[in-house]
Write an enzyme that holds these catalytic residues in place. Structure first.
Site, PDB file in Angstrom:
ATOM      1  N   CYS A 257       0.922  -1.232   0.042  1.00 23.96           N
ATOM      2  CA  CYS A 257      -0.003  -0.112  -0.039  1.00 23.96           C
ATOM      3  C   CYS A 257       0.778   1.278  -0.060  1.00 23.96           C
ATOM      4  O   CYS A 257       2.185   1.293   0.227  1.00 23.96           O
ATOM      5  CB  CYS A 257      -0.901   0.061   1.062  1.00 23.96           C
ATOM      6  SG  CYS A 257       0.212  -0.032   2.902  1.00 23.96           S
TER       7      CYS A 257
ATOM      8  N   HIS B 174       5.791  -6.087   8.223  1.00 22.76           N
ATOM      9  CA  HIS B 174       5.607  -7.370   8.638  1.00 22.76           C
ATOM     10  C   HIS B 174       5.873  -8.341   7.577  1.00 22.76           C
ATOM     11  O   HIS B 174       5.217  -9.058   6.911  1.00 22.76           O
ATOM     12  CB  HIS B 174       4.265  -7.659   9.200  1.00 22.76           C
ATOM     13  CG  HIS B 174       4.188  -7.204  10.699  1.00 22.76           C
ATOM     14  ND1 HIS B 174       2.689  -6.524  11.078  1.00 22.76           N
ATOM     15  CD2 HIS B 174       5.026  -6.900  11.615  1.00 22.76           C
ATOM     16  CE1 HIS B 174       3.288  -5.973  12.432  1.00 22.76           C
ATOM     17  NE2 HIS B 174       4.579  -6.375  12.829  1.00 22.76           N
TER      18      HIS B 174
ATOM     19  N   HIS C  41       3.063   1.876  11.231  1.00 23.77           N
ATOM     20  CA  HIS C  41       2.290   1.718  12.406  1.00 23.77           C
ATOM     21  C   HIS C  41       1.959   2.688  13.319  1.00 23.77           C
ATOM     22  O   HIS C  41       1.192   2.904  14.102  1.00 23.77           O
ATOM     23  CB  HIS C  41       2.564   0.521  13.211  1.00 23.77           C
ATOM     24  CG  HIS C  41       2.587  -0.741  12.443  1.00 23.77           C
ATOM     25  ND1 HIS C  41       1.844  -1.284  11.574  1.00 23.77           N
ATOM     26  CD2 HIS C  41       3.853  -1.691  12.540  1.00 23.77           C
ATOM     27  CE1 HIS C  41       2.545  -2.459  11.014  1.00 23.77           C
ATOM     28  NE2 HIS C  41       3.626  -2.649  11.794  1.00 23.77           N
TER      29      HIS C  41
ATOM     30  N   CYS D   5       2.420   6.245   8.800  1.00 19.30           N
ATOM     31  CA  CYS D   5       1.398   6.423   7.743  1.00 19.30           C
ATOM     32  C   CYS D   5       0.450   7.347   7.842  1.00 19.30           C
ATOM     33  O   CYS D   5      -0.159   7.612   9.126  1.00 19.30           O
ATOM     34  CB  CYS D   5       0.792   4.988   7.363  1.00 19.30           C
ATOM     35  SG  CYS D   5      -0.660   5.545   6.081  1.00 19.30           S
TER      36      CYS D   5
ATOM     37  N   GLU E  25       0.135  -0.733  16.239  1.00 20.05           N
ATOM     38  CA  GLU E  25      -0.741   0.397  16.019  1.00 20.05           C
ATOM     39  C   GLU E  25      -1.801   0.664  17.003  1.00 20.05           C
ATOM     40  O   GLU E  25      -2.115   1.734  17.371  1.00 20.05           O
ATOM     41  CB  GLU E  25      -1.256   0.012  14.564  1.00 20.05           C
ATOM     42  CG  GLU E  25      -2.189   1.435  14.057  1.00 20.05           C
ATOM     43  CD  GLU E  25      -3.380   1.260  12.923  1.00 20.05           C
ATOM     44  OE1 GLU E  25      -3.016   0.202  12.046  1.00 20.05           O
ATOM     45  OE2 GLU E  25      -4.354   1.651  12.948  1.00 20.05           O
TER      46      GLU E  25
ATOM     47  N   THR F 263      -6.494   0.554  11.405  1.00 15.21           N
ATOM     48  CA  THR F 263      -6.466   0.963  10.031  1.00 15.21           C
ATOM     49  C   THR F 263      -6.764  -0.408   9.154  1.00 15.21           C
ATOM     50  O   THR F 263      -7.183  -0.181   8.104  1.00 15.21           O
ATOM     51  CB  THR F 263      -5.551   1.769   9.637  1.00 15.21           C
ATOM     52  OG1 THR F 263      -4.186   0.831   9.762  1.00 15.21           O
ATOM     53  CG2 THR F 263      -5.362   3.129   9.888  1.00 15.21           C
TER      54      THR F 263
ATOM     55  N   SER G 155      -0.856  -8.314  10.231  1.00 22.39           N
ATOM     56  CA  SER G 155      -2.336  -8.683  10.323  1.00 22.39           C
ATOM     57  C   SER G 155      -3.149  -8.453   9.245  1.00 22.39           C
ATOM     58  O   SER G 155      -4.121  -9.052   9.249  1.00 22.39           O
ATOM     59  CB  SER G 155      -2.339  -7.836  11.610  1.00 22.39           C
ATOM     60  OG  SER G 155      -3.374  -6.793  11.497  1.00 22.39           O
TER      61      SER G 155
ATOM     62  N   SER H 242       1.659  -5.252   3.096  1.00 22.53           N
ATOM     63  CA  SER H 242       2.882  -5.338   3.393  1.00 22.53           C
ATOM     64  C   SER H 242       3.881  -6.367   2.444  1.00 22.53           C
ATOM     65  O   SER H 242       5.029  -6.611   2.551  1.00 22.53           O
ATOM     66  CB  SER H 242       3.379  -5.674   4.855  1.00 22.53           C
ATOM     67  OG  SER H 242       2.479  -6.929   5.301  1.00 22.53           O
TER      68      SER H 242
END
Ligand code: F3S
Length: 278
Positions: A12, A40, A72, A94, A124, A162, A219, A262
């Protein structure tokens, strides 16, 4: 066997930005340390280490070079500890996470009670919790309605990690309303996450099997795998192309490929190539 890529998949904006910022910090031979793995994804972390970006656990472990704050984000206390080292700081938080932290602080200050919908212990989520707490709020973390404490009452604000699903947020909100508690909800799920989730769900319903590429400790990748498994029982979460087992695809006419936020493009391409070669 037809190999179909999800419409939206892979690294992303926030992850790509963090990678670019960390690499820019070591350009020309400098050193940089990230507080925890930058993303990650073990393969990417190893590659970064080879290029001078090492992952450390604590701020105190950094004695020279730049300190990189991950996408994060960090807690306000860690941010202060970073600043106190007197070293150059590369803040790769971010912007979507920064927005969620701001929402947590504002709700915390105004309402005094905040529910963070997310995974307890995730960095996060720890940042969001700390931002709301520093604003004076009582904070609860709930991944699902069962995590909500019985004593919760109005007023209460809700923010979301998020990378959570809309379904998780809706379930927590509905559970609060069912108890007569009307929360003020800030939907801080980032668009990259929801786009990847929607594309994965759509693809999982169309193919015979689906491969989800990304770190097992990621995650958002794990959540994509859960979404796919809900409609496609032959869902396989892998970190690298070597893990692909041809037996998984016996009798399949089509296989989908998706990847977490990621996962770098090169990893997705390698898995697609491996599947196409079967
Ligand atoms: Fe940022 Fe969303 Fe990626 S919060 S790090 S753009 S998954």
């Amino acid at each position: 066997m037809r190999v179909v890529r999800a419409r939206n998949a892979g690294a992303c904006y926030g992850v790509q930005r963090a990678l670019d910022m960390a690499l820019a910090a070591v350009e020309g031979g400098g050193a940089a340390s990230t507080l925890g793995p930058l993303i990650h994804n073990p393969q990417v972390v190893a590659d970064l280490a080879a290029r001078g970006v090492r992952a450390v656990e604590h701020v105190e472990d950094v004695h020279a070079g730049s300190i990189v704050i991950r996408s994060h984000g960090v807690t306000p206390a860690v941010r202060r500890a970073v600043a106190s080292r007197g070293l150059p700081v590369v803040d790769a938080t971010c912007p979507h996470v920064a927005r969620a932290q701001k929402a947590a602080a504002q709700l915390g200050e105004r309402l005094g009670r905040v529910v963070v919908v997310g995974e307890a212990g995730h960095p996060e989520v720890e940042g969001l919790v700390a931002c709301a707490r520093e604003a004076g709020a009582e904070v609860f973390v709930a991944a699902c309605p069962a995590d909500l404490p019985a004593c919760l009452r109005e007023p209460v604000g809700v923010v979301v990690q998020t990378t959570q699903t809309r379904a998780a947020l809706d379930a927590v909100e509905a559970a609060l309303r069912a108890r007569g508690v009307n929360p003020e909800v800030k939907n801080t799920i980032c668009s990259a996450t929801s786009q990847r989730q929607e594309a994965a769900a759509e693809l999982a319903g169309e193919v015979d099997a689906i491969v989800v590429v990304g770190g097992r400790n990621s995650s958002n990748t794990t959540r994509l795998a859960d979404i796919c498994a809900a409609s496609c029982p032959r869902t396989y979460h892998i970190e690298s192309p070597d893990e692909v087992d041809p037996a998984w695809f016996a009798g399949c006419e089509s296989v989908g490929v998706t990847a977490g936020a990621s996962t770098p493009e090169a990893h997705i391409a390698a898995v697609v190539a491996r599947l196409e070669a079967l």
